[in-house]
Design a protein around this motif. Structure first.
Motif, mmCIF file in Angstrom:
data_model
loop_
_atom_site.group_PDB
_atom_site.id
_atom_site.type_symbol
_atom_site.label_atom_id
_atom_site.label_comp_id
_atom_site.label_asym_id
_atom_site.label_seq_id
_atom_site.Cartn_x
_atom_site.Cartn_y
_atom_site.Cartn_z
ATOM 1 N N PHE A 112 0.843 -1.297 0.425
ATOM 2 C CA PHE A 112 -0.098 -0.427 -0.515
ATOM 3 C C PHE A 112 1.232 1.005 -0.198
ATOM 4 O O PHE A 112 0.443 2.012 -0.661
ATOM 5 C CB PHE A 112 -0.880 0.625 0.954
ATOM 6 C CG PHE A 112 -1.379 0.986 1.773
ATOM 7 C CD1 PHE A 112 -3.062 1.142 0.964
ATOM 8 C CD2 PHE A 112 -1.579 2.149 2.717
ATOM 9 C CE1 PHE A 112 -3.335 3.015 1.148
ATOM 10 C CE2 PHE A 112 -1.648 3.267 2.289
ATOM 11 C CZ PHE A 112 -3.066 4.081 2.048
ATOM 12 N N THR A 113 1.546 1.195 0.810
ATOM 13 C CA THR A 113 2.718 2.423 0.630
ATOM 14 C C THR A 113 3.138 3.061 -0.489
ATOM 15 O O THR A 113 3.357 3.765 -0.780
ATOM 16 C CB THR A 113 3.912 2.236 1.832
ATOM 17 O OG1 THR A 113 2.982 2.007 3.357
ATOM 18 C CG2 THR A 113 4.446 3.901 2.081
ATOM 19 N N ALA A 114 3.515 1.504 -0.753
ATOM 20 C CA ALA A 114 5.072 2.041 -2.044
ATOM 21 C C ALA A 114 3.923 2.328 -2.725
ATOM 22 O O ALA A 114 4.346 2.742 -4.034
ATOM 23 C CB ALA A 114 5.189 0.399 -2.530
ATOM 24 N N LEU A 115 2.282 1.451 -3.054
ATOM 25 C CA LEU A 115 1.942 1.941 -4.343
ATOM 26 C C LEU A 115 1.433 3.703 -4.087
ATOM 27 O O LEU A 115 1.274 4.750 -5.457
ATOM 28 C CB LEU A 115 0.378 1.146 -3.996
ATOM 29 C CG LEU A 115 -0.802 2.009 -5.375
ATOM 30 C CD1 LEU A 115 -0.068 0.881 -6.775
ATOM 31 C CD2 LEU A 115 -1.906 0.628 -5.061
ATOM 32 N N VAL A 116 0.634 3.992 -2.373
ATOM 33 C CA VAL A 116 0.324 5.815 -2.864
ATOM 34 C C VAL A 116 1.810 6.437 -3.233
ATOM 35 O O VAL A 116 1.906 7.307 -4.063
ATOM 36 C CB VAL A 116 0.415 5.999 -1.183
ATOM 37 C CG1 VAL A 116 0.605 6.997 -0.787
ATOM 38 C CG2 VAL A 116 -1.230 5.133 -0.491
ATOM 39 N N ALA A 117 3.131 5.541 -2.522
ATOM 40 C CA ALA A 117 4.348 6.505 -2.649
ATOM 41 C C ALA A 117 4.525 6.725 -4.274
ATOM 42 O O ALA A 117 5.386 7.433 -4.579
ATOM 43 C CB ALA A 117 4.874 6.320 -1.803
ATOM 44 N N GLY A 118 4.814 6.236 -4.929
ATOM 45 C CA GLY A 118 5.119 5.801 -6.296
ATOM 46 C C GLY A 118 4.197 6.111 -7.639
ATOM 47 O O GLY A 118 4.369 6.086 -8.309
#
Length: 795
Positions: A389-395
C-alpha cells in the motif's frame, strides 16, 4: 525483466545518496509511527477478546431520571440477578452477580497485601472462561472458597502449592484457596483482578447486607449475563427494560429505572453516556490516532513523491531512451513502481527496527504492554499489505508523471518541466505543513485543557492532606483518642473522619425531602458523613451559616449543603431549613462552596454533608503540619494508627496524588499526540530539506552568476527561501480554521473546558515557520557560500 528493474532501482538509490537517504529515513519514520499506532489500535480493538464467550457476554445498565436529566448507572440492587433468572431466563444461559472490583486486605498468617478483588456467584467462572492453573472452575461452589490469580498466588506462596490453604479477606470469616487462574491480559476489563471469592462468603459474613430493609433500594452490585445461542441482544434488552421498575417502591418509581444490556464489545470503547444515550468513549481516540497514523504516513509518501518528481529533468533522457528502444508506458510504470517498492522495503526494515527500539518508551507513555509479534503469520501478511500500500501510494504520482514524457522532446533537448510542473509539488508541501501545523495546534489545545482543569479551584486545600482508609470498627470508636495523640506529635494540625476521601464521594441518596419539593421530581444527592472537624481540616469555604460545632448539641442532627445542593433545592434562605431523610428530620446549619470531588472536567454536583456520629465513616483525614516534611510526619502517624488497628496495613493517599490521577488518561493522550506531532514535523522538515537542496543544486549556476554580479548571502537566502516560506504561510492559513473546528468539537465533550485562545494558533504558526526557516536557511546559506569558480567552470 524484474531482475533488471531491481538492478536499475538499486543503482539509482546508490547514485543519489542524499535524496535516497532522505526518502528512506522519512518513509521509515512514517512507517514506524504507523506501525506503533497500528499496534496500539489493534490492542484497543482486541479489548476483552480473550474471553471464549466474548460475543455473548453483556452487562446490565440502567437509565434513571435524576436531577432533571437521564443518568446511566452500572450498579444494580442485588435481588435483580434472581429476578432475571426467574422471569427472563429464556434469553440467558447465565446470569451472574458480582461486586465491583475494589481493594481488599488479603491475609495469610502475618503476610498482608492490599489486592484488587471481587465477590462473584459461582457461574461467573464459566461465564468468563477462567483459565485454571490449579483446581477447576467449580472452586466457588464452596461458599468459603477463593480463587487466586497466578501473580497473587506467587506473591503469597511462591512456588509452593496454595490449594486448600486458609486465608482471610478483610474482616470476613476465613476462606480456603480452591483454585488458581491465569492472570488476565493487560487489555482486559479485569486486568488487575487478584482474587475472586464467592458471593456467599460476602453475604454470610456481612450483617448489613442480610439486614437491608429494602434490598431493591441500594445499587451496589454488577450483573453480567451470557446470552443463549438463539437470543438476540436487542430483543433481550427490550424484554428486561422494566424488570427493576416493577419491583421498587413508589418513591423510586419516579426515577423511571429502565434496564438495558451493553455487549462486552462496547464496554471499553463505548463507555460514555450522556442523557441516557451512548455518546462513544475511548473509540474517539482510536479514530483520532488512526487518522494521525494515516496522515503521518502520507507525509512520508509526499516526500517521496516530491523528490522523485523534482528529479524529473535528470531522468527525462532515461525515459526518452527507454521509449525509443521500445519500452511501453506500462513497462515504465512498472519500473518506477519497482523503485518505489525497493525504497519502501528498505525503509520498512528500518521502520521495524525503530518501532522495536521505541516500544519500551511507547509502552510507558501509553500504559500498554505492546510487542511486535514476530512469529505471527497475520502480522507478516499485514506488513506485506502495508508495504504494498505504501509503495503504491508513494510511487503512484512519480510513475504516472515520469512515464508521460515524450521521447522526441527529451532527446532533442527541448524538454523542460514547464512553469506549472512544480505546482503539484507545492500543493504537496502545503498539505504536509497543513497537517503538521494542525497537529501542533491539537497538541497544544489538549495540554491547555489539562492545565486548565488542573488550575481549577477545588474549593479546599489539597496541600499536606492525606486520607487513611480503615475498618469502621477500628478507628471510629477511638477517634477522640487517635486525634489527641496525633496532635500531640506536632506533625499534624487537624484530624477528622469521613465516609470517603476528599477527592471522591462514594454514596448517594434520593431520600431527602424539604419544604417546597416537587413530589414528582427525583433528585439524587451525593452524601458524605463527616466529623465535627472535617471542614476545618480540609479548609472548605463557608458561604452561608456556620460549620459543624461541638458546642451545639443540636448539630448531631445537622447537615451542611454545598452551593449546588442549595441551588438544586431552590432554597432562597437555606439556613434553618428542615430536611428529612427516611422520616428523620435534620436542619441546615451552613452552605459551603462547591468542591471538585468527581471529574475535574464536570460541573460540581449537589452534596449533603451529614454530621458526627455516622457509623459509615471509614476514612481518617489528616492535615500534615506545613513546617515538617511528609516523611517525618508519616513516620509518627503510622505507629499511632497501627496501635489502634494492628490488623490493617497502614495505607494512605495524598489528596494531591489522588487528584493528579484524574488527569492520567488525558495526559496520556496528550503525550501520544505530541509524540506523533513531533514526528510529523520531522518528516515535513526532511522533505523541505530535500527539496531545498535539490533547488539549490538545480540553480547552482544561476547563484554563481548572481554572486559574481555582487549578490550577498542574504540575497541568495531570499532567492531560495521566499517560495518555501510562502507555502508554509499558506499551510498556516489553511490549518488555522481546520484546527479550530476540530478542537472546538473535541472540547465540547467537557463541561468545564478552556477556550481556544488566539495565541495558540499564533504560536503553532510561528513554530512551524521558524522550523521551516531554519531548515531552508541551512541549505540557502550553504549555497550562498559555495565556490563560484567551481560552479561556473562546469558550464
Amino acid at each position: 525483466m524484474f531482475k533488471n528493474y531491481f538492478k536499475v532501482a538499486f543503482r539509482g538509490l546508490l547514485k543519489d545518496k542524499l535524496h535516497s537517504t532522505i526518502n528512506i529515513v522519512g518513509l521509515s519514520i512514517g512507517m514506524a509511527v504507523a506501525l506503533l499506532i497500528g499496534l496500539w489500535i489493534h490492542d484497543e480493538l482486541s479489548y476483552d477478546k480473550n474471553f471464549a464467550h466474548y460475543d455473548r457476554i453483556a452487562r446490565v445498565f440502567q437509565n434513571l431520571t435524576n436531577n432533571g436529566e437521564v443518568q446511566t448507572w452500572l450498579e444494580m440492587p442485588y435481588p435483580l440477578a434472581d429476578e432475571l433468572r426467574k422471569h427472563y431466563g429464556g434469553d440467558f444461559k447465565r446470569v451472574v452477580m458480582a461486586t465491583e472490583e475494589d481493594k481488599h486486605l488479603l491475609r495469610l498468617d502475618d503476610k498482608k497485601i492490599n489486592v484488587d478483588g471481587i465477590f462473584m456467584e459461582p457461574a461467573g467462572t464459566e461465564l468468563f472462561s477462567l483459565d485454571m492453573l490449579r483446581g477447576d472452575r467449580h472452586g466457588l461452589d464452596d461458599p468459603t472458597g477463593v480463587l487466586l490469580s497466578e501473580s497473587t498466588a506467587r506473591a503469597y506462596f511462591g512456588d509452593s502449592d496454595p490449594m486448600n490453604k486458609i486465608m482471610k479477606i478483610d474482616n470476613l470469616p476465613p476462606v480456603k484457596v480452591t483454585g488458581v487462574y491465569r492472570d488476565f491480559p493487560k487489555n482486559c476489563s479485569f486486568a488487575d483482578l487478584g482474587f475472586i471469592s464467592s458471593w456467599a462468603c460476602l453475604y454470610n459474613g456481612t450483617e448489613w447486607i442480610r439486614t437491608i430493609q429494602d434490598p431493591w433500594r441500594p445499587n451496589w452490585v454488577v450483573d453480567y449475563v451470557e446470552l443463549n445461542d438463539h437470543a438476540d441482544i436487542a430483543h433481550a434488552s427490550a424484554r428486561i427494560r422494566d424488570a427493576k421498575l416493577k419491583m421498587v417502591n413508589n418513591a423510586l418509581k419516579t426515577k423511571k429505572p429502565a434496564l438495558f444490556l451493553a455487549p462486552m464489545s462496547r464496554w471499553h470503547l463505548y463507555s460514555k453516556f450522556k442523557n441516557g444515550v451512548n455518546v462513544g468513549g475511548a473509540i474517539r481516540y482510536v479514530w483520532m490516532f488512526g487518522i494521525i497514523g494515516v496522515f503521518v504516513l502520507l507525509l512520508a509518501c509526499i516526500n517521496f513523491m516530491n523528490l522523485s518528481t523534482a528529479r524529473s529533468e535528470r531522468r527525462a533522457r532515461e525515459v526518452g531512451v527507454r521509449k525509443t528502444v521500445g519500452s511501453s508506458r506500462r513497462q515504465l510504470v512498472v519500473q518506477f513502481f519497482t523503485e518505489s517498492f525497493l525504497t519502501v522495503i528498505v525503509a520498512f526494515g528500518l521502520a521495524l527496527l525503530l518501532a522495536w527500539l521505541a516500544l519500551p518508551f511507547f509502552n510507558e507513555v501509553a500504559n500498554k504492554q505492546l510487542r511486535v509479534p514476530m512469529g505471527s503469520v497475520f502480522m507478516w501478511m499485514s506488513c506485506l499489505g502495508f508495504v504494498l500500500f505504501t509503495a503504491l501510494v508513494a510511487g503512484s504520482y512519480p510513475a504516472i508523471y515520469l512515464s508521460s514524457f515524450r521521447p522526441v522532446k527529451v532527446l532533442k533537448g527541448t524538454f523542460r518541466a514547464g512553469r506549472f510542473a512544480a505546482l503539484p509539488r507545492r500543493v504537496l508541501v502545503v498539505v504536509q505543513f497543513t497537517v503538521s501545523v494542525a497537529l501542533i495546534i491539537g497538541t497544544m489545545v489538549v495540554y491547555r485543557q489539562i492545565q486548565f482543569a488542573k488550575d481549577r479551584p477545588v474549593g479546599y486545600s489539597r496541600k499536606g492532606l492525606i486520607a487513611i482508609q480503615t475498618e469502621i470498627s477500628a478507628f471510629h470508636p477511638h477517634i477522640d483518642a487517635i486525634r489527641e495523640e496525633l496532635l500531640k506529635t506536632g506533625m499534624v494540625t487537624d484530624v477528622a473522619e469521613s465516609s470517603s476521601s476528599t477527592t471522591a464521594v462514594g454514596n448517594s441518596s434520593s431520600s431527602f425531602d424539604w419544604p417546597g419539593k416537587d413530589p414528582n421530581f427525583s433528585i439524587d444527592f451525593a452524601c458524605e458523613a463527616v466529623s465535627w472537624d472535617y471542614g476545618k481540616t480540609i479548609g472548605w469555604q463557608i458561604k452561608e451559616g456556620r460549620d459543624f460545632s461541638r458546642e451545639f448539641l443540636s448539630d448531631s442532627s445537622a447537615i451542611i449543603l454545598n452551593e449546588a445542593a442549595a441551588h438544586m433545592m431552590d432554597l432562597k434562605h437555606p439556613i434553618g431549613t428542615v430536611v428529612s431523610s427516611f422520616g428523620r428530620p435534620t436542619h441546615v446549619v451552613g452552605v459551603v462552596g462547591d468542591m471538585v470531588v468527581g471529574s475535574p472536567y464536570d460541573e460540581a454536583g449537589p452534596i449533603i454533608y451529614l454530621s458526627q456520629g455516622n457509623n459509615s465513616v471509614n476514612h481518617l483525614i489528616v492535615r500534615i503540619n506545613p513546617l515538617v516534611t511528609a516523611r517525618d510526619a508519616l513516620a509518627k502517624i503510622a505507629p499511632i494508627c497501627k496501635r489502634f488497628d494492628p490488623e490493617e496495613i497502614f495505607s494512605y493517599q495524598f489528596a494531591d496524588d489522588e487528584y493528579a490521577r484524574k488527569f492520567e488518561d488525558e495526559e496520556r493522550i496528550g503525550h501520544l499526540a505530541g509524540f506523533f506531532a513531533l514526528f510529523a514535523v520531522v518528516i515535513s522538515c526532511l522533505g523541505l530539506f530535500g527539496l531545498t537542496s535539490f533547488v539549490a543544486e538545480q540553480r547552482k549556476k544561476e547563484i554563481g552568476v548572481r554572486k559574481v554580479l555582487g549578490a550577498s548571502i542574504f540575497n541568495v537566502w531570499n532567492l531560495l527561501s521566499r517560495d518555501f516560506m510562502r507555502l508554509v504561510m499558506i499551510s498556516y492559513l489553511i490549518a488555522m480554521p481546520v484546527g479550530y473546528l476540530v478542537m472546538h468539537s473535541w472540547l465540547q465533550g467537557y463541561q468545564y473546558r478552556t477556550g481556544l485562545s488566539w495565541w495558540i494558533f499564533l504560536a503553532a504558526g510561528a513554530g512551524a515557520l521558524g522550523i521551516a526557516v531554519i531548515v531552508v536557511s541551512f541549505q540557502a546559506v550553504r549555497a550562498g557560500m559555495m565556490n563560484v569558480v567551481k560552479a561556473l567552470r562546469t558550464e
